[in-house]
Motif scaffolding. Structure first.
Motif: not given
Length: 202
Positions: A87-99
């Motif tokens: 089992m792999v557990l995690g957290f993260g963030s993503d920033l999309d510069f497109g539209k």
């Protein structure tokens, strides 16, 4: 007399060997068969901090209104994962510069700068790690020149492939529901995206 003595000695030696069972042969050890090693489970190492970038394509819509804005974008991502056996557990963030850009209800509309915070759960399948994610997203909405913001929940499915111990590639699908948006006549707005990216682990 000498012949009698020599004959007696030969007879004595012969009798002794006969009584002793003759010459003792050296025992031969049987060959030992090689034991095949027991196959071990292959468990990858997905734990750690990763940063990466992705190319994505998205499409947005507002319920009951004509128009499907879409577009390509570039995004950056960071994740931290812990591994517990498979089992792999995690957290993260993503920033999309497109539209996603187009018209909704005949009004020029852009949805841009989408930022997402998410948690994910994956399964270690060796070189592959399929996973599911859920999180919170916020985006900028531009309609007819007026700007506002939207927020909602994001759900997604993806898989990550380990190329080397420090580099992995991933593909991902996400659905973001921004709820009812006042700037678009209180219509329900959602965005779907496909991402292909690379991660670098530290």
């Amino acid at each position: 007399m000498k012949q009698i003595g020599l004959s007696a000695a030969i007879l004595t030696a012969t009798a002794t060997m006969a009584l002793a069972g003759g010459p003792v042969a050296t025992p031969v050890e049987p060959p030992v068969a090689a034991v095949a090693p027991t196959p071990q489970r292959v468990i990858g190492d997905w734990q750690g901090v990763k940063v990466g970038a992705n190319l994505n394509w998205g499409r947005s819509k507002a319920a009951g209104l004509a128009g499907r804005p879409d577009g390509l974008g570039l995004g950056i991502r960071s994740t931290f994962d812990w591994q517990f056996d498979r089992m792999v557990l995690g957290f993260g963030s993503d920033l999309d510069f497109g539209k996603t850009s187009g018209t909704i209800g005949g009004v020029p509309t852009d949805i841009s700068r989408t930022a997402t915070l998410f948690a994910r759960a994956g399964y270690d399948a060796g070189q592959w790690m399929p996973y599911a994610l859920a999180g919170y997203s916020k985006a900028r909405l531009t309609t007819g020149g007026a700007r506002s913001s939207m927020e909602g929940y994001t759900l997604g499915l993806g898989t990550e492939y380990r190329i080397t111990q420090t580099v992995s590639a991933y593909g991902e699908y996400t659905y973001t529901n921004f709820g009812n948006v006042a700037a678009l006549g209180n219509a329900k707005v959602d965005t779907q995206k496909l991402r292909m990216g690379l991660n670098f682990r530290f």
